[in-house]
Scaffold this active site. Sequence first.
Site, PDB file in Angstrom:
ATOM      1  N   LYS A  29       0.382  10.251   7.617  1.00 59.12           N
ATOM      2  CA  LYS A  29       1.103   9.161   6.938  1.00 59.12           C
ATOM      3  C   LYS A  29       2.374   9.717   6.285  1.00 59.12           C
ATOM      4  O   LYS A  29       2.326  10.765   5.630  1.00 59.12           O
ATOM      5  CB  LYS A  29       0.181   8.538   5.896  1.00 59.12           C
ATOM      6  CG  LYS A  29       0.737   7.311   5.195  1.00 59.12           C
ATOM      7  CD  LYS A  29      -0.318   6.723   4.250  1.00 59.12           C
ATOM      8  CE  LYS A  29       0.158   5.483   3.525  1.00 59.12           C
ATOM      9  NZ  LYS A  29      -0.874   4.910   2.636  1.00 59.12           N
ATOM     10  N   SER A  67      -1.858   0.006   3.145  1.00 60.31           N
ATOM     11  CA  SER A  67      -0.556   0.475   3.539  1.00 60.31           C
ATOM     12  C   SER A  67      -0.555   1.517   4.668  1.00 60.31           C
ATOM     13  O   SER A  67       0.487   1.750   5.260  1.00 60.31           O
ATOM     14  CB  SER A  67       0.153   1.083   2.324  1.00 60.31           C
ATOM     15  OG  SER A  67      -0.542   2.232   1.876  1.00 60.31           O
ATOM     16  N   SER A 122      -5.918   1.249   0.921  1.00 58.80           N
ATOM     17  CA  SER A 122      -4.983   1.508   2.024  1.00 58.80           C
ATOM     18  C   SER A 122      -5.485   2.348   3.182  1.00 58.80           C
ATOM     19  O   SER A 122      -4.810   2.453   4.194  1.00 58.80           O
ATOM     20  CB  SER A 122      -3.718   2.162   1.480  1.00 58.80           C
ATOM     21  OG  SER A 122      -2.881   1.176   0.956  1.00 58.80           O
TER      22      SER A 122
END
Length: 492
Positions: free
Chosen positions: A83, A158, A182
């Site tokens: 990420k 997210s 997330s």
Amino acid sequence: MTLDLLTENEDVTLSRLKKLLSSKEISSVELTKYFLERAKSKDDLGCFLSLTEEEALKQANKADEKIAKGEDAPLLGVPLAIKDVLTTDFGTTTCASKILENYHSPFNATVINKMLDAGAVLYGKTNLDEFAMGSSNENSSFKPVKNPWDTERVPGGSSGGSAAAVAARIAPASLGTDTGGSIRQPAAFCGITGIKPTYGRVSRYGLVAYASSLDQIGPLGLSAEDCALITRVISGKDPLDSTSMEMEVPAFDTEISKDIKGMKVGVPKEYFIDGMQSEVSEALAEAKKVLSDLGAEIVEISLPHTDAAVAAYYIIAPAECSSNLARFDGIKYGYRAEETHDLFDLYAETRSEGFGEEVKRRILIGTYVLSSGYYDAYYLKAQKVRRLIQNDFLQAFEDKCDVILAPTAPTTPFKIGENINDPLAMYLNDIFTIPLNLAGMPGMSLPCGFDGKNLPIGMQLIAGPWQEQRIFNVAHAYQDATDWHTRKPEGV
Ligand code: GLN
């Protein structure tokens, strides 16, 4: 591309890739090129913000040399995605924000060093909601991510890029972060497995902070077993993060096959609310049956303060975010507004232009709840609620159960654009994931069915602090008995 690793019966699980590598049927360079090619050919899904091809091939070459010498390491030669909120000293670290668009970090996050030490090849940075704020990935400053199960729908957020990449087999596994859901909510929306470890289990050093008392890093993968391996690699005390804890790290992956007979699985009545998609509660009811057939005992429990969690979170998280994001001022990092006439103007213009709408909303809320006169009424009260929520969990684990079973999200993935103008509707997506972050507990989402539109449904397994092993064991037993986690989106 000649190499084809995906057939009806074969998938890119870590255990399979490791076997292919150690038997020298495939080299790490070949494997890395395979995933890079897949990422490029599926670029329209929007999973990656950048590919770090050159660096990845160097890492892969190194891995191949080690394999040739007969060396071994837990992730030796395996390509993985990261990420883009974790700093890497190669490529860019953007947090999907214009304010960090060309930011090059001078150092690696601790988890990145741990993955590299374990032999992993890190070939790309995945898309996310700007600074990890969001539940749909629509808040990325650069591009949305599409859900591989239905490209008109969101992948969740997210960590949407990390989840969609695994679902589309563009990555065999990835790292995400979870502040209020997330890792788990996108894992549920994309039909894969993901775990948020106990707060303090994994070092946050080099994770660009959103809400420091809630943020944790964790893996997303195709199975509990794959997640267990990565969790083992990234866990442990780090002198560079004073909130990481000196706790023994169990061999989560090798200890995964324990019998779950007699284990008590608590089902909280507050997690089955009005307005929840009926197919989600039906899938959970089926999952209860599977676990009870495996010998677990299902008990009803109560977590009475659950309904206050979202409200408390949306005070505490923005408060911490407003403080953490103060550092992006146009002086030290990234974007700087042009033609400003004094220092204050430079700060104001840079931040107005550099941050997206949702990030600004949170900074405003956070600044408000921390301001004098409101601090006691909002921030302090939210902290008290937080303690009550933590006590609920501790009590349940003390009196009633070993793990908790709950839905991950109240619905399956919604359409891109559907909730973007209604922040409240968006925030309510995390109603079942947020309580764990407030309480610091570990939680996993894993696939447990599909709705009538063939969209994945996720269930959550929660344990007490430092009890991830229980989650892995129950999840693994469940995945041994079911095949939801092996399903692939059409065309993959
Ligand atoms: N969706 C939640 C938020 O917007 C959680 C995000 C996260 O876990 N990073 O804050």
